[in-house]
Structures are given as structure tokens and as C-alpha cells.
Design a protein around this motif. Structure first.
Motif, PDB file in Angstrom:
ATOM      1  N   LYS A  40     -48.270  18.405 -17.345  1.00  0.00           N
ATOM      2  CA  LYS A  40     -48.266  19.179 -16.099  1.00  0.00           C
ATOM      3  C   LYS A  40     -47.324  18.586 -15.052  1.00  0.00           C
ATOM      4  O   LYS A  40     -46.859  19.298 -14.169  1.00  0.00           O
ATOM      5  N   GLY A  41     -47.096  17.290 -15.126  1.00  0.00           N
ATOM      6  CA  GLY A  41     -46.237  16.644 -14.146  1.00  0.00           C
ATOM      7  C   GLY A  41     -46.952  16.209 -12.885  1.00  0.00           C
ATOM      8  O   GLY A  41     -46.376  15.559 -12.026  1.00  0.00           O
ATOM      9  N   ARG A  42     -48.184  16.625 -12.727  1.00  0.00           N
ATOM     10  CA  ARG A  42     -48.955  16.286 -11.537  1.00  0.00           C
ATOM     11  C   ARG A  42     -50.307  15.724 -11.965  1.00  0.00           C
ATOM     12  O   ARG A  42     -50.850  16.112 -12.991  1.00  0.00           O
ATOM     13  N   LYS A  43     -50.820  14.812 -11.146  1.00  0.00           N
ATOM     14  CA  LYS A  43     -52.142  14.230 -11.393  1.00  0.00           C
ATOM     15  C   LYS A  43     -52.964  14.371 -10.120  1.00  0.00           C
ATOM     16  O   LYS A  43     -52.421  14.260  -9.020  1.00  0.00           O
ATOM     17  N   PRO A  44     -54.258  14.587 -10.257  1.00  0.00           N
ATOM     18  CA  PRO A  44     -55.089  14.696  -9.053  1.00  0.00           C
ATOM     19  C   PRO A  44     -55.236  13.335  -8.368  1.00  0.00           C
ATOM     20  O   PRO A  44     -55.209  12.295  -9.018  1.00  0.00           O
ATOM     21  N   ASN A  45     -55.353  13.385  -7.054  1.00  0.00           N
ATOM     22  CA  ASN A  45     -55.601  12.163  -6.301  1.00  0.00           C
ATOM     23  C   ASN A  45     -56.999  11.657  -6.598  1.00  0.00           C
ATOM     24  O   ASN A  45     -57.892  12.412  -6.975  1.00  0.00           O
ATOM     25  N   ARG A  46     -57.202  10.370  -6.416  1.00  0.00           N
ATOM     26  CA  ARG A  46     -58.530   9.805  -6.646  1.00  0.00           C
ATOM     27  C   ARG A  46     -59.514  10.256  -5.573  1.00  0.00           C
ATOM     28  O   ARG A  46     -60.684  10.446  -5.836  1.00  0.00           O
ATOM     29  N   ILE A  47     -59.015  10.398  -4.368  1.00  0.00           N
ATOM     30  CA  ILE A  47     -59.863  10.825  -3.261  1.00  0.00           C
ATOM     31  C   ILE A  47     -59.252  12.097  -2.683  1.00  0.00           C
ATOM     32  O   ILE A  47     -58.064  12.156  -2.400  1.00  0.00           O
ATOM     33  N   GLY A  48     -60.032  13.108  -2.530  1.00  0.00           N
ATOM     34  CA  GLY A  48     -59.538  14.345  -1.941  1.00  0.00           C
ATOM     35  C   GLY A  48     -59.156  15.372  -2.983  1.00  0.00           C
ATOM     36  O   GLY A  48     -59.397  15.220  -4.172  1.00  0.00           O
ATOM     37  N   ARG A  49     -58.519  16.425  -2.510  1.00  0.00           N
ATOM     38  CA  ARG A  49     -58.206  17.546  -3.382  1.00  0.00           C
ATOM     39  C   ARG A  49     -56.740  17.613  -3.766  1.00  0.00           C
ATOM     40  O   ARG A  49     -56.367  18.442  -4.572  1.00  0.00           O
ATOM     41  N   GLY A  50     -55.904  16.816  -3.197  1.00  0.00           N
ATOM     42  CA  GLY A  50     -54.467  16.907  -3.446  1.00  0.00           C
ATOM     43  C   GLY A  50     -54.053  16.359  -4.796  1.00  0.00           C
ATOM     44  O   GLY A  50     -54.850  15.828  -5.565  1.00  0.00           O
ATOM     45  N   THR A  51     -52.790  16.512  -5.071  1.00  0.00           N
ATOM     46  CA  THR A  51     -52.217  15.976  -6.298  1.00  0.00           C
ATOM     47  C   THR A  51     -50.951  15.216  -5.953  1.00  0.00           C
ATOM     48  O   THR A  51     -50.396  15.364  -4.857  1.00  0.00           O
ATOM     49  N   HIS A  52     -50.496  14.400  -6.891  1.00  0.00           N
ATOM     50  CA  HIS A  52     -49.239  13.684  -6.714  1.00  0.00           C
ATOM     51  C   HIS A  52     -48.481  13.697  -8.035  1.00  0.00           C
ATOM     52  O   HIS A  52     -49.041  13.993  -9.086  1.00  0.00           O
ATOM     53  N   ASP A  53     -47.192  13.406  -7.971  1.00  0.00           N
ATOM     54  CA  ASP A  53     -46.386  13.379  -9.191  1.00  0.00           C
ATOM     55  C   ASP A  53     -46.866  12.275 -10.122  1.00  0.00           C
ATOM     56  O   ASP A  53     -47.265  11.195  -9.676  1.00  0.00           O
ATOM     57  N   CYS A  54     -46.806  12.563 -11.409  1.00  0.00           N
ATOM     58  CA  CYS A  54     -47.194  11.574 -12.417  1.00  0.00           C
ATOM     59  C   CYS A  54     -46.162  10.455 -12.418  1.00  0.00           C
ATOM     60  O   CYS A  54     -44.960  10.701 -12.381  1.00  0.00           O
ATOM     61  N   ARG A  55     -46.638   9.212 -12.446  1.00  0.00           N
ATOM     62  CA  ARG A  55     -45.723   8.067 -12.432  1.00  0.00           C
ATOM     63  C   ARG A  55     -45.010   7.876 -13.760  1.00  0.00           C
ATOM     64  O   ARG A  55     -43.868   7.435 -13.800  1.00  0.00           O
ATOM     65  N   ARG A  56     -45.666   8.195 -14.854  1.00  0.00           N
ATOM     66  CA  ARG A  56     -45.067   7.944 -16.165  1.00  0.00           C
ATOM     67  C   ARG A  56     -43.895   8.872 -16.447  1.00  0.00           C
ATOM     68  O   ARG A  56     -42.880   8.461 -16.990  1.00  0.00           O
ATOM     69  N   CYS A  57     -44.053  10.156 -16.130  1.00  0.00           N
ATOM     70  CA  CYS A  57     -42.983  11.117 -16.435  1.00  0.00           C
ATOM     71  C   CYS A  57     -42.179  11.490 -15.200  1.00  0.00           C
ATOM     72  O   CYS A  57     -41.265  12.313 -15.285  1.00  0.00           O
ATOM     73  N   ARG A  58     -42.512  10.936 -14.062  1.00  0.00           N
ATOM     74  CA  ARG A  58     -41.840  11.210 -12.789  1.00  0.00           C
ATOM     75  C   ARG A  58     -41.879  12.685 -12.416  1.00  0.00           C
ATOM     76  O   ARG A  58     -40.922  13.231 -11.873  1.00  0.00           O
ATOM     77  N   GLY A  59     -42.970  13.342 -12.775  1.00  0.00           N
ATOM     78  CA  GLY A  59     -43.180  14.725 -12.378  1.00  0.00           C
ATOM     79  C   GLY A  59     -42.557  15.763 -13.286  1.00  0.00           C
ATOM     80  O   GLY A  59     -42.645  16.953 -13.004  1.00  0.00           O
ATOM     81  N   THR A  60     -41.932  15.360 -14.382  1.00  0.00           N
ATOM     82  CA  THR A  60     -41.307  16.341 -15.273  1.00  0.00           C
ATOM     83  C   THR A  60     -42.275  16.874 -16.310  1.00  0.00           C
ATOM     84  O   THR A  60     -42.080  17.972 -16.829  1.00  0.00           O
ATOM     85  N   GLY A  61     -43.293  16.109 -16.661  1.00  0.00           N
ATOM     86  CA  GLY A  61     -44.231  16.504 -17.698  1.00  0.00           C
ATOM     87  C   GLY A  61     -43.756  16.146 -19.094  1.00  0.00           C
ATOM     88  O   GLY A  61     -44.422  16.451 -20.073  1.00  0.00           O
ATOM     89  N   LEU A  62     -42.582  15.520 -19.213  1.00  0.00           N
ATOM     90  CA  LEU A  62     -42.010  15.181 -20.511  1.00  0.00           C
ATOM     91  C   LEU A  62     -41.713  13.691 -20.596  1.00  0.00           C
ATOM     92  O   LEU A  62     -41.328  13.071 -19.603  1.00  0.00           O
ATOM     93  N   ARG A  63     -41.872  13.143 -21.795  1.00  0.00           N
ATOM     94  CA  ARG A  63     -41.525  11.745 -22.069  1.00  0.00           C
ATOM     95  C   ARG A  63     -40.657  11.696 -23.303  1.00  0.00           C
ATOM     96  O   ARG A  63     -40.802  12.501 -24.207  1.00  0.00           O
ATOM     97  N   LEU A  64     -39.751  10.729 -23.364  1.00  0.00           N
ATOM     98  CA  LEU A  64     -38.893  10.555 -24.526  1.00  0.00           C
ATOM     99  C   LEU A  64     -39.717   9.959 -25.671  1.00  0.00           C
ATOM    100  O   LEU A  64     -40.484   9.021 -25.479  1.00  0.00           O
ATOM    101  N   ARG A  65     -39.559  10.515 -26.862  1.00  0.00           N
ATOM    102  CA  ARG A  65     -40.291  10.006 -28.031  1.00  0.00           C
ATOM    103  C   ARG A  65     -39.836   8.584 -28.351  1.00  0.00           C
ATOM    104  O   ARG A  65     -38.698   8.212 -28.089  1.00  0.00           O
ATOM    105  N   LEU A  66     -40.715   7.799 -28.944  1.00  0.00           N
ATOM    106  CA  LEU A  66     -40.403   6.410 -29.277  1.00  0.00           C
ATOM    107  C   LEU A  66     -39.233   6.338 -30.259  1.00  0.00           C
ATOM    108  O   LEU A  66     -38.320   5.533 -30.085  1.00  0.00           O
ATOM    109  N   GLY A  67     -39.241   7.187 -31.277  1.00  0.00           N
ATOM    110  CA  GLY A  67     -38.150   7.175 -32.249  1.00  0.00           C
ATOM    111  C   GLY A  67     -36.812   7.508 -31.620  1.00  0.00           C
ATOM    112  O   GLY A  67     -35.787   6.915 -31.953  1.00  0.00           O
ATOM    113  N   ARG A  68     -36.786   8.458 -30.691  1.00  0.00           N
ATOM    114  CA  ARG A  68     -35.542   8.812 -30.020  1.00  0.00           C
ATOM    115  C   ARG A  68     -35.090   7.688 -29.097  1.00  0.00           C
ATOM    116  O   ARG A  68     -33.900   7.413 -28.972  1.00  0.00           O
TER     117      ARG A  68
END
Length: 83
Positions: A40-68
Motif C-alpha cells: 500500500k505504501g502507507r502504514k497507520p500511525n501508532r497513535i491516532g487515525r493518520g498514516t505515514h509513508d512506509c519506511r522500507r519501500c519509501r511509500g512506493t509499495g514495492l521492494r526489489l527482490r533479493l535475487g535482482r
């Protein structure tokens, strides 16, 4: 051919087929969905209703495969070594 030889050769062929399939998958689709945000590229905040960009994928929702990633690193090493 003894049963032990048959089983050993079957295991080797199976492992080779799985490796070739994964290499083809890395070539055709180098990115996979991020497991931290389920793509999704977004993760819910721990407190409250908002969301923030995912740190691992930087908000894209995609990660490079290990083999690639390993293939890109090997290509960079080869390119740097042959210049």
C-alpha cells in the motif's frame, strides 16, 4: 539406476528448475510487494487515525527482490572491474 540415484537426480533437477524459475521471475518482475505495508505504501500511525509513508519501500509499495539485488550488484562489480 538404483532408487537412491533416481531420488538424488530428481532432487537436483527440481532444485535447478526452481532456481531457473526464480531467475526468470527476477528478470521479468524485479519488484515485489512490500511486506511491511502489504504493497500500500502507507502504514497507520501508532497513535491516532493518520498514516505515514512506509519506511522500507519509501511509500512506493514495492521492494526489489533479493535475487535482482544480487544480480545488480554482480553486474556493477563486473562493470567496475572491466573499465
Amino acid at each position: 539406476m538404483t532408487p537412491a540415484h533416481f531420488i538424488a537426480s530428481a532432487v537436483i533437477v527440481t532444485v535447478l528448475l526452481v532456481a531457473v524459475r526464480y531467475a526468470a521471475e527476477c528478470y521479468i518482475r524485479p519488484f515485489r510487494r512490500c511486506r511491511a505495508c502489504q504493497g500500500k505504501g502507507r502504514k497507520p500511525n501508532r497513535i491516532g487515525r493518520g498514516t505515514h509513508d512506509c519506511r522500507r519501500c519509501r511509500g512506493t509499495g514495492l521492494r526489489l527482490r533479493l535475487g535482482r539485488h544480487l544480480w545488480n550488484h554482480a553486474r556493477a562489480l563486473h562493470r567496475d572491474a572491466t573499465r
